[in-house]
Design a protein around this motif. Sequence first.
Motif, PDB file in Angstrom:
ATOM      1  N   SER A   1      52.097  16.833  44.023  1.00  0.00           N
ATOM      2  CA  SER A   1      52.283  15.858  45.048  1.00  0.00           C
ATOM      3  C   SER A   1      53.925  15.157  44.537  1.00  0.00           C
ATOM      4  N   ALA A   2      54.410  14.632  45.882  1.00  0.00           N
ATOM      5  CA  ALA A   2      55.835  14.106  45.628  1.00  0.00           C
ATOM      6  C   ALA A   2      55.519  12.334  44.952  1.00  0.00           C
ATOM      7  N   HIS A   3      53.887  12.046  45.021  1.00  0.00           N
ATOM      8  CA  HIS A   3      53.747  10.655  44.780  1.00  0.00           C
ATOM      9  C   HIS A   3      53.326  10.646  43.378  1.00  0.00           C
TER      10      HIS A   3
ATOM     11  N   CYS B   1      55.420   4.440  42.257  1.00  0.00           N
ATOM     12  CA  CYS B   1      55.430   5.879  42.960  1.00  0.00           C
ATOM     13  C   CYS B   1      56.638   6.422  43.327  1.00  0.00           C
ATOM     14  N   THR B   2      57.245   7.708  42.796  1.00  0.00           N
ATOM     15  CA  THR B   2      58.552   8.315  42.954  1.00  0.00           C
ATOM     16  C   THR B   2      58.653   8.230  44.427  1.00  0.00           C
ATOM     17  N   ALA B   3      57.755   8.456  45.545  1.00  0.00           N
ATOM     18  CA  ALA B   3      57.971   8.689  46.693  1.00  0.00           C
ATOM     19  C   ALA B   3      58.032   7.558  47.654  1.00  0.00           C
ATOM     20  N   CYS B   4      57.106   6.480  47.394  1.00  0.00           N
ATOM     21  CA  CYS B   4      57.244   5.360  48.075  1.00  0.00           C
ATOM     22  C   CYS B   4      57.407   3.893  47.479  1.00  0.00           C
ATOM     23  N   GLY B   5      57.542   3.995  46.103  1.00  0.00           N
ATOM     24  CA  GLY B   5      57.860   2.740  45.391  1.00  0.00           C
ATOM     25  C   GLY B   5      56.608   1.839  45.163  1.00  0.00           C
TER      26      GLY B   5
ATOM     27  N   PRO C   1      48.262   4.536  41.406  1.00  0.00           N
ATOM     28  CA  PRO C   1      48.545   5.563  42.397  1.00  0.00           C
ATOM     29  C   PRO C   1      48.697   4.623  43.550  1.00  0.00           C
ATOM     30  N   CYS C   2      49.396   5.069  44.412  1.00  0.00           N
ATOM     31  CA  CYS C   2      49.745   4.724  45.658  1.00  0.00           C
ATOM     32  C   CYS C   2      48.662   5.186  46.752  1.00  0.00           C
ATOM     33  N   ARG C   3      48.635   4.640  47.758  1.00  0.00           N
ATOM     34  CA  ARG C   3      47.718   4.792  48.760  1.00  0.00           C
ATOM     35  C   ARG C   3      47.516   6.482  49.218  1.00  0.00           C
TER      36      ARG C   3
END
Length: 85
Positions: free
Chosen positions: A5-7, A16-20, A24-26
């Motif tokens: 995952s990119a997250h 999170c690397t993808a969304c900041g 763990p992000c949503r």
Amino acid sequence: MGLLSAHQPVRPQWTCTACGAPWPCRTRKRQLIEEFRGARISLLLYLSAYLVQACADLPLTPSGLLHSRFLAWPRSAALRDEPPQ
């Protein structure tokens, strides 16, 4: 497990690397639900390892907050093992 995952978590901040968002992000939670479908205990063990690392990286963060962030959400009904068919 599925594709990488990119997250992923950025340490030591645990964003999170993808969304900041806090990791763990949503999005990552949804991915983990799918990856560990029918294996909730395995998911909890997986997240427990991350919780230990986060506790070391974020020593001033209340432990209850980290517990909620890493281990409380997988106990939801969405992750209960599916009944046998």
